[in-house]
Design a protein around this motif. Structure first.
Motif, short mmCIF file in Angstrom:
data_model
loop_
_atom_site.label_atom_id
_atom_site.label_comp_id
_atom_site.label_asym_id
_atom_site.label_seq_id
_atom_site.Cartn_x
_atom_site.Cartn_y
_atom_site.Cartn_z
N VAL A 22 53.15 55.22 56.51
CA VAL A 22 53.10 54.52 55.22
C VAL A 22 54.46 53.89 54.91
CG1 VAL A 22 52.94 54.89 52.72
CG2 VAL A 22 51.25 55.91 54.24
N THR A 23 55.52 54.61 55.17
CA THR A 23 56.87 54.10 54.90
C THR A 23 57.19 52.88 55.75
OG1 THR A 23 57.55 56.36 54.36
CG2 THR A 23 59.30 54.77 54.73
N VAL A 24 56.82 52.93 57.02
CA VAL A 24 57.09 51.80 57.91
C VAL A 24 56.27 50.58 57.52
CG1 VAL A 24 56.84 50.98 60.29
CG2 VAL A 24 57.84 53.22 59.86
N VAL A 25 54.98 50.77 57.29
CA VAL A 25 54.11 49.64 56.96
C VAL A 25 54.51 49.00 55.63
CG1 VAL A 25 51.74 48.99 56.37
CG2 VAL A 25 52.18 50.44 58.35
N THR A 26 54.78 49.82 54.63
CA THR A 26 55.13 49.27 53.31
C THR A 26 56.52 48.63 53.30
OG1 THR A 26 55.91 51.45 52.58
CG2 THR A 26 53.64 50.83 52.03
N SER A 27 57.34 48.94 54.29
CA SER A 27 58.67 48.31 54.34
C SER A 27 58.56 46.80 54.61
CB SER A 27 59.55 48.97 55.40
OG SER A 27 59.06 48.67 56.70
N LEU A 28 57.42 46.37 55.15
CA LEU A 28 57.23 44.95 55.43
C LEU A 28 56.87 44.14 54.18
CD1 LEU A 28 55.08 45.40 58.67
CD2 LEU A 28 57.54 44.95 58.52
#
Length: 83
Positions: A22-28
């Motif tokens: 979730v953290t990686v995807v939302t960082s975009l």
């Protein structure tokens, strides 16, 4: 229902994987307010799962102290005869 250590460890690992994803995807999508909020919540949850996972393992120091204590008990039994 009581969870054994192995099940708790696996649950913590799954939680860490999900929240890191979730953290990686939302960082975009940090310009989006909802994504920014999800990113922060995911990061905090990831830290929580990591702490939980770490606390599920015994420290090496505890294991060493336990072995030394058992060794001393064995040595003391050999030195002091029981009456």
């Amino acid at each position: 229902m009581k969870f054994d250590k192995e099940l708790q460890r696996e649950t913590a690992k799954i939680g860490m994987t999900a929240t890191l994803g979730v953290t990686v995807v939302t960082s975009l999508f940090m310009k989006n307010k909802a994504a920014k909020k999800a990113h922060i919540i995911g990061g905090v949850a990831f830290c929580g799962f990591t702490l939980w996972h770490t606390l599920l393992y015994d420290s090496k120091k505890k294991k060493v102290n336990k072995v030394l204590e058992e060794k001393r008990e064995i040595e003391n039994k050999d030195i002091i005869p029981e009456i």
